[in-house]
Design a protein around this motif. Structure first.
Motif, mmCIF file in Angstrom:
data_model
loop_
_atom_site.group_PDB
_atom_site.id
_atom_site.type_symbol
_atom_site.label_atom_id
_atom_site.label_comp_id
_atom_site.label_asym_id
_atom_site.label_seq_id
_atom_site.Cartn_x
_atom_site.Cartn_y
_atom_site.Cartn_z
ATOM 1 N N ARG A 1 0.824 -1.212 0.000
ATOM 2 C CA ARG A 1 0.000 0.000 0.000
ATOM 3 C C ARG A 1 0.855 1.258 0.000
ATOM 4 N NH1 ARG A 1 -5.232 -1.256 0.348
ATOM 5 N NH2 ARG A 1 -5.742 -3.308 1.193
ATOM 6 N N ARG B 1 -2.922 8.080 -4.755
ATOM 7 C CA ARG B 1 -3.923 7.776 -5.772
ATOM 8 C C ARG B 1 -4.361 9.050 -6.483
ATOM 9 N NH1 ARG B 1 -8.251 4.245 -2.497
ATOM 10 N NH2 ARG B 1 -7.667 5.726 -0.867
ATOM 11 N N ASP C 1 -8.895 10.228 -4.836
ATOM 12 C CA ASP C 1 -8.998 9.792 -3.448
ATOM 13 C C ASP C 1 -9.894 10.808 -2.740
ATOM 14 O OD1 ASP C 1 -8.620 8.419 -1.105
ATOM 15 O OD2 ASP C 1 -6.642 9.259 -0.692
ATOM 16 N N LYS D 1 1.835 2.882 -10.042
ATOM 17 C CA LYS D 1 0.582 2.675 -10.776
ATOM 18 C C LYS D 1 0.265 1.190 -10.919
ATOM 19 C CE LYS D 1 -1.797 4.075 -15.017
ATOM 20 N NZ LYS D 1 -1.678 4.856 -16.276
ATOM 21 N N ARG E 1 -0.842 -0.194 -7.577
ATOM 22 C CA ARG E 1 -2.200 0.260 -7.254
ATOM 23 C C ARG E 1 -3.243 -0.582 -7.977
ATOM 24 N NH1 ARG E 1 -0.342 5.344 -7.999
ATOM 25 N NH2 ARG E 1 -1.439 5.568 -9.989
ATOM 26 N N GLU E 2 -3.001 -0.874 -9.240
ATOM 27 C CA GLU E 2 -3.954 -1.685 -10.003
ATOM 28 C C GLU E 2 -4.081 -3.081 -9.412
ATOM 29 O OE1 GLU E 2 -2.337 -1.386 -13.911
ATOM 30 O OE2 GLU E 2 -3.341 0.529 -14.344
ATOM 31 N N GLU F 1 -6.081 -2.871 -6.183
ATOM 32 C CA GLU F 1 -7.523 -2.701 -6.418
ATOM 33 C C GLU F 1 -8.184 -4.037 -6.720
ATOM 34 O OE1 GLU F 1 -7.653 0.181 -9.510
ATOM 35 O OE2 GLU F 1 -7.139 1.869 -8.185
#
Length: 332
Positions: free
Chosen positions: A156, A162, A165, A232, A235-236, A239
């Motif tokens: 994280r 992000r 957000d 990036k 983050r994907e 998610e």
């Protein structure tokens, strides 16, 4: 919280035509506003530096109402004058209103963390129910990823900031800092140079001035972009994992708010820990560490009749009769 508005009637739009850098910043702002489905007014946090001024100018170019807020942290002599100059500069770039908000910087976590908390609270209060544009650039994202790597606090933190957000929007995360500097030059704006940005007592300053240049030298360039791309990608992935964890939590959550152990025990530990983390946060747990999560996870994945797991805030996670519950909690 005291505020002061600059009068709108004195606003003057810069006569300078946008060049390539300004157009790049405008495109980034429009793209993110479209992605976030923002149609009405927006706020923008303005410090007087190149990033925030270029951002304010790009926001006004969308043709919508733009309300600028300059937070005066009061950490340097003459900070109120610097804030007033930043508000005037934002007006000259065409914002609808500009407001100076002085704050008190106090509390735990060091000066940088305390200033960030005070700034975000001031922005929310000054710009209620409104998306707020923040001027974090690709360089800031790279620094954030390096900080996360150094702290070893998991994916994280490596995922960085992000773009969306709520209420925070960060349209410049793929834009280099050099572009915002060039944009200001194109617009005839002289940004403020914050002396804190060259003070080596701040970790970010040393990352910016020492660590990243060294990495660029050793790895033959491109480090900032590579770190931002890594953020990036992570983050994907997060998610996707979080979506699986949400499905697992829905399957395990009982009407009482407790969790059924059976669906949790059948899940992959990485997904299960994410589901447990979300459940604990929903019930009011805070300041959870990786150790806390793994101890709670052992109530499911390595159950051997052990006692409860004590968590910050005088909370305790316990297992009984095939269920996991959090004692001392209250659903929000």
């Amino acid at each position: 919280m005291a505020t002061q508005d600059q009068p709108v009637k004195h606003a003057e739009t810069s006569p300078h035509r946008p060049g390539a850098a300004s157009l790049q910043v405008r495109a980034a702002v429009r793209t993110l506003l479209d992605e976030a489905n923002v149609e009405g007014p927006v706020g923008v946090a303005v410090s007087g530096g190149a990033d925030s001024l270029a951002l304010a100018a790009a926001a006004t170019a969308t043709g919508r109402e733009v309300h600028a807020v300059v937070v005066d942290h009061g950490l340097q002599e003459g900070s109120s004058e610097v804030a007033e100059v930043a508000a005037i500069a934002a007006h000259k770039l065409g914002v609808t209103t500009a407001k100076v908000v002085p704050v008190q910087v106090t509390g735990r976590g060091g000066l940088e963390a305390a200033a960030r908390r005070a700034r975000y609270a001031a922005l929310i209060e000054a710009l209620p129910n409104m998306p707020v544009l923040l001027g974090h650039t690709r360089d800031d994202q790279a620094e954030t990823v390096l900080l996360g790597l150094g702290r070893g606090s998991g994916p994280r933190s490596i995922a960085g900031m992000r773009p969306i957000d709520w209420p925070w929007l960060r349209p410049l995360l793929d834009v280099p800092r050099s572009v915002t500097v060039q944009s200001c030059a194109e617009l005839g704006v002289e940004p403020w140079q914050d002396p804190h940005n060259s003070d080596p007592s701040f970790t970010r300053v040393r990352l910016r001035s020492e660590v990243i240049p060294l990495l660029d030298d050793v790895l033959q360039g491109g480090v900032v972009g590579a770190l931002a791309r890594t953020a990036k990608q992570v983050r994907e992935d997060l998610e996707a994992l979080d979506a699986l964890a949400e499905d697992l939590l829905s399957a395990a959550r009982l009407p009482s708010g407790e969790l059924d152990v059976d669906p949790l025990a059948a899940a992959h530990p990485a997904i299960r820990r994410r589901a447990l983390r979300r459940w604990l946060l929903d019930l009011g747990a805070r300041d959870l560490t990786e150790g806390h999560l793994r101890a709670v996870d052992e109530l499911v994945g390595r159950w051997r009749g052990q006692g409860g797991v004590w968590l910050p805030g005088d909370l305790v996670a316990v297992r009984a009769r095939g269920r996991v519950a959090l004692a001392g909690s209250r659903e929000r």
